[in-house]
Design a protein around this motif. Structure first.
Motif, PDB file in Angstrom:
ATOM      1  N   UNK A   1     -27.630  14.823  20.009  1.00 17.37           N
ATOM      2  CA  UNK A   1     -26.180  14.871  20.228  1.00 17.37           C
ATOM      3  C   UNK A   1     -25.650  13.452  20.264  1.00 17.37           C
ATOM      4  N   UNK A   2     -24.652  13.162  19.431  1.00 13.25           N
ATOM      5  CA  UNK A   2     -24.095  11.812  19.355  1.00 13.25           C
ATOM      6  C   UNK A   2     -22.593  11.921  19.108  1.00 13.25           C
ATOM      7  N   UNK A   3     -21.776  11.098  19.764  1.00  9.81           N
ATOM      8  CA  UNK A   3     -20.339  11.145  19.484  1.00  9.81           C
ATOM      9  C   UNK A   3     -20.032  10.716  18.052  1.00  9.81           C
ATOM     10  N   UNK A   4     -19.081  11.384  17.424  1.00  6.54           N
ATOM     11  CA  UNK A   4     -18.600  10.865  16.143  1.00  6.54           C
ATOM     12  C   UNK A   4     -17.902   9.544  16.428  1.00  6.54           C
ATOM     13  N   UNK A   5     -18.333   8.499  15.745  1.00  2.00           N
ATOM     14  CA  UNK A   5     -17.977   7.135  16.124  1.00  2.00           C
ATOM     15  C   UNK A   5     -16.631   6.697  15.570  1.00  2.00           C
TER      16      UNK A   5
ATOM     17  N   UNK B   1     -20.941  -1.820  20.783  1.00  2.00           N
ATOM     18  CA  UNK B   1     -21.420  -0.457  20.979  1.00  2.00           C
ATOM     19  C   UNK B   1     -22.222  -0.393  22.278  1.00  2.00           C
ATOM     20  N   UNK B   2     -22.104   0.697  23.008  1.00  2.00           N
ATOM     21  CA  UNK B   2     -22.793   0.865  24.284  1.00  2.00           C
ATOM     22  C   UNK B   2     -23.635   2.140  24.271  1.00  2.00           C
ATOM     23  N   UNK B   3     -24.338   2.373  25.364  1.00  2.00           N
ATOM     24  CA  UNK B   3     -25.168   3.578  25.471  1.00  2.00           C
ATOM     25  C   UNK B   3     -24.336   4.841  25.298  1.00  2.00           C
ATOM     26  N   UNK B   4     -23.067   4.795  25.700  1.00  2.00           N
ATOM     27  CA  UNK B   4     -22.200   5.972  25.576  1.00  2.00           C
ATOM     28  C   UNK B   4     -21.946   6.348  24.120  1.00  2.00           C
ATOM     29  N   UNK B   5     -22.139   5.404  23.202  1.00  2.00           N
ATOM     30  CA  UNK B   5     -21.957   5.674  21.777  1.00  2.00           C
ATOM     31  C   UNK B   5     -23.218   6.227  21.125  1.00  2.00           C
ATOM     32  N   UNK B   6     -24.328   6.192  21.868  1.00  2.00           N
ATOM     33  CA  UNK B   6     -25.614   6.512  21.285  1.00  2.00           C
ATOM     34  C   UNK B   6     -26.035   7.947  21.461  1.00  2.00           C
ATOM     35  N   UNK B   7     -27.229   8.253  20.953  1.00  2.00           N
ATOM     36  CA  UNK B   7     -27.695   9.640  20.929  1.00  2.00           C
ATOM     37  C   UNK B   7     -28.350  10.098  22.231  1.00  2.00           C
ATOM     38  N   UNK B   8     -28.245  11.388  22.477  1.00  2.00           N
ATOM     39  CA  UNK B   8     -28.981  12.070  23.536  1.00  2.00           C
ATOM     40  C   UNK B   8     -29.963  13.018  22.854  1.00  2.00           C
ATOM     41  N   UNK B   9     -31.226  12.964  23.287  1.00  2.00           N
ATOM     42  CA  UNK B   9     -32.297  13.690  22.614  1.00  2.00           C
ATOM     43  C   UNK B   9     -32.803  14.824  23.499  1.00  2.00           C
ATOM     44  N   UNK B  10     -33.027  15.983  22.900  1.00  2.00           N
ATOM     45  CA  UNK B  10     -33.629  17.112  23.607  1.00  2.00           C
ATOM     46  C   UNK B  10     -34.599  17.810  22.659  1.00  2.00           C
ATOM     47  N   UNK B  11     -35.847  17.950  23.087  1.00  2.00           N
ATOM     48  CA  UNK B  11     -36.847  18.687  22.314  1.00  2.00           C
ATOM     49  C   UNK B  11     -36.984  20.082  22.922  1.00  2.00           C
ATOM     50  N   UNK B  12     -36.837  21.098  22.084  1.00  2.00           N
ATOM     51  CA  UNK B  12     -36.864  22.483  22.571  1.00  2.00           C
ATOM     52  C   UNK B  12     -37.768  23.322  21.683  1.00  2.00           C
ATOM     53  N   UNK B  13     -38.147  24.486  22.189  1.00  2.00           N
ATOM     54  CA  UNK B  13     -38.812  25.462  21.331  1.00  2.00           C
ATOM     55  C   UNK B  13     -37.823  25.900  20.261  1.00  2.00           C
ATOM     56  N   UNK B  14     -38.335  26.137  19.060  1.00  2.00           N
ATOM     57  CA  UNK B  14     -37.441  26.472  17.962  1.00  2.00           C
ATOM     58  C   UNK B  14     -36.565  27.677  18.299  1.00  2.00           C
ATOM     59  N   UNK B  15     -37.109  28.651  18.975  1.00  2.00           N
ATOM     60  CA  UNK B  15     -36.350  29.864  19.294  1.00  2.00           C
ATOM     61  C   UNK B  15     -35.215  29.605  20.283  1.00  2.00           C
ATOM     62  N   UNK B  16     -35.186  28.429  20.898  1.00  2.00           N
ATOM     63  CA  UNK B  16     -34.128  28.085  21.848  1.00  2.00           C
ATOM     64  C   UNK B  16     -32.951  27.355  21.200  1.00  2.00           C
ATOM     65  N   UNK B  17     -33.066  27.021  19.931  1.00  2.88           N
ATOM     66  CA  UNK B  17     -32.044  26.187  19.287  1.00  2.88           C
ATOM     67  C   UNK B  17     -30.650  26.790  19.446  1.00  2.88           C
ATOM     68  N   UNK B  18     -30.490  28.057  19.110  1.00  5.23           N
ATOM     69  CA  UNK B  18     -29.160  28.678  19.154  1.00  5.23           C
ATOM     70  C   UNK B  18     -28.558  28.595  20.556  1.00  5.23           C
TER      71      UNK B  18
END
Length: 386
Positions: free
Chosen positions: A257-261, A336-353
Motif C-alpha cells: 500500500x502506497x499513497x499516489x504521489x 520525501x518522507x516515510x509517509x510517502x513510502x510503502x506499507x508491506x503485508x504478507x498474507x495467505x493468498x486466500x486472504x487477499x480479497x
C-alpha cells in the motif's frame, strides 16, 4: 587470435554466472546464461560506441541488454565524453513525464559506484515552444543552458521516463565542438583488437558489479520489507527510491500500500536475483502510478503473487519466488518522507480479497487483464526497443 581476449572473457563470465551465490536450480542457471547473452551484446556495443571525439548517444540498456535493475519505464542513453572538450547536445522534448541528464565520473565496479558530478532534469533548461533545446557541456561559462564538465567527466547519461507508455519519444544528438568537417580515423587491426579487449573487461566487470550491487542496497534488509523513500545512491538529484527484496511461497501474496504521489513519476517494479527487471512486456511485473488503479482513499494497492488474484494491480512474479522490489519517484519538488513510502503485508493468498478494503472496485476479468498486457506489448513496440 585477435578476439582471444574477448572469448577468454566470455568463458570467465560464464563461470561467474555458474558460481553466482543465488543459483539453486537449472532455471536459475538458465536465466543467468540468458542474462550473460545480454551482457555480451551490451559490452560489444559499448566498446564500439566509445568515441569521445565523435560521440553518439547509444542505448545503455533494453529488453535484451538488461543491467542494474533497469527501469521498464525508462529509455537510457549514454555518450562518452572528455573533461577537456566541449560538447553540444541538441534535441526535441517528447511528451514523456521526465527528461533528465547526468554526468558521471568513472564507471561501476565491484567496490564502488561512479560519482555523479552533475544531475538535473529539463526544468533547469530553456526549451523553445516547439520543444527544441540546445545544451552546452564544457569549461565553466555564463552561457544559458551551459553545464560545466568537472575533472574526470567521462559519460553523459540521458533518461527519458514514461509515466504513460503511450507518450512520444523525443530526439537527441551530440557533437564535439570543433569536430565539424572531421571524421574518425579508419579502423586498424590494433584498434579493433583493443575494442575486443575493452569489451571483455566490460563484460566481466558488469557481471561482478551487479552481483555485488544488491548486497550494498538490498540484501542487508529484512526480507519482505522495503525502505522508506531515500535519495537514490549515485542517482539523480530529483529521484527518490524505496528498495527491498522478497521471498514468497506459492500460496502467499504481498500487499503493498502506497499513497499516489505528488511526484509526476512514480513507478514500481520487480527484479530477478540477477538484478535485472522481470519480463515487463508480456507480463505485468511493473506499474506506474498512471497505469495503476488508485483506490478512493488515495492509495495504490499492489498485489505481488505468483497466482492470479484477479485484481487490476496484480504484479506477476512469473515463477520468481525470490527477487527485488523497487519504487522510484522522479521530478520531485519536496523531500520525501516515510509517509510517502510503502506499507508491506504478507498474507495467505486466500486472504487477499479480505485484506483489500476496496476489493469490489479492484476486481478485473481475465479478458480485461489480457487487454492490459496487449497494450503493454504495443506500447513497447512503439518505443522500438530492440
Amino acid at each position: 587470435m585477435l578476439t582471444e581476449a574477448f572469448t577468454d572473457a566470455i568463458a570467465a563470465a560464464e563461470k561467474i554466472v555458474e558460481e553466482a551465490p543465488h543459483v539453486r536450480d537449472e532455471r536459475d542457471l538458465a536465466e543467468g546464461l540468458d542474462y550473460l547473452a545480454g551482457n555480451i551484446q551490451a559490452s560489444i556495443q559499448m566498446a564500439w560506441a566509445y568515441d569521445p571525439d565523435f560521440p553518439h548517444f547509444a542505448s545503455s540498456t533494453g529488453p535484451y541488454t538488461k543491467m542494474g535493475l533497469d527501469n521498464p519505464d525508462t529509455l537510457y542513453f549514454h555518450a562518452n565524453i572528455r573533461d577537456d572538450e566541449e560538447y553540444i547536445v541538441s534535441g526535441k522534448r517528447g511528451t514523456t513525464t521526465d527528461l533528465s541528464f547526468q554526468i558521471l565520473k568513472g564507471d561501476y565496479s565491484p567496490v564502488d559506484v561512479p560519482d555523479s558530478l552533475t544531475a538535473f532534469d529539463d526544468r533547469q533548461i530553456d526549451i523553445s515552444p516547439d520543444g527544441s533545446f540546445e545544451l552546452h557541456f564544457g569549461p565553466a561559462s555564463d552561457l544559458p543552458n551551459h553545464f560545466t564538465l568537472g575533472p574526470g567527466s567521462s559519460m553523459l547519461v540521458v533518461r527519458e521516463v514514461y509515466g504513460v507508455w503511450s507518450a512520444e519519444r523525443g530526439t537527441l544528438t551530440i557533437r564535439r565542438v570543433g569536430s565539424d568537417g572531421d571524421a574518425p580515423p579508419p579502423h586498424s587491426k590494433e584498434a579493433v583488437a583493443k575494442r575486443y579487449s575493452t569489451a571483455g573487461k566490460m563484460l566481466v566487470g558488469r557481471l561482478r558489479t551487479f552481483l555485488q550491487f544488491p548486497q550494498w542496497y538490498y540484501l542487508n534488509l529484512d526480507v519482505n520489507t522495503m525502505t522508506e523513500p531515500r535519495l537514490t545512491p549515485g542517482g539523480l538529484s530529483t529521484q527518490y527510491s524505496s528498495a527491498g527484496h522478497y521471498e514468497l511461497g506459492a500460496d502467499q501474496a504481498m500487499i503493498i500500500t502506497v499513497p499516489k504521489s505528488h511526484a509526476p513519476y512514480q513507478g514500481f517494479q520487480l527484479g530477478s536475483l540477477w538484478y535485472i527487471s522481470l519480463d515487463y512486456i508480456d507480463h505485468q511485473t511493473s506499474l506506474t502510478s498512471e497505469q495503476a488503479q488508485t483506490d478512493p482513499d488515495g492509495n495504490i494497492r499492489l498485489v505481488v503473487s505468483e497466482r492470479n488474484p484477479h485484481v487490476t494491480n496484480w504484479i506477476e512474479t512469473t515463477g520468481h519466488s525470490r527477487g527485488y522490489a523497487q519504487f522510484r519517484w522522479q521530478r520531485v519538488s519536496r523531500v520525501m518522507t516515510a509517509a510517502d513510502g510503502p506499507i508491506i503485508e504478507v498474507v495467505d493468498f486466500d486472504q487477499v480479497a479480505s485484506r483489500l478494503p476496496f476489493h469490489e472496485l479492484n476486481k478485473i476479468s481475465d479478458d480485461d487483464f489480457a487487454r492490459r498486457i496487449a497494450e503493454r506489448r504495443d506500447a513497447v513496440a512503439r518505443r522500438m526497443l530492440g
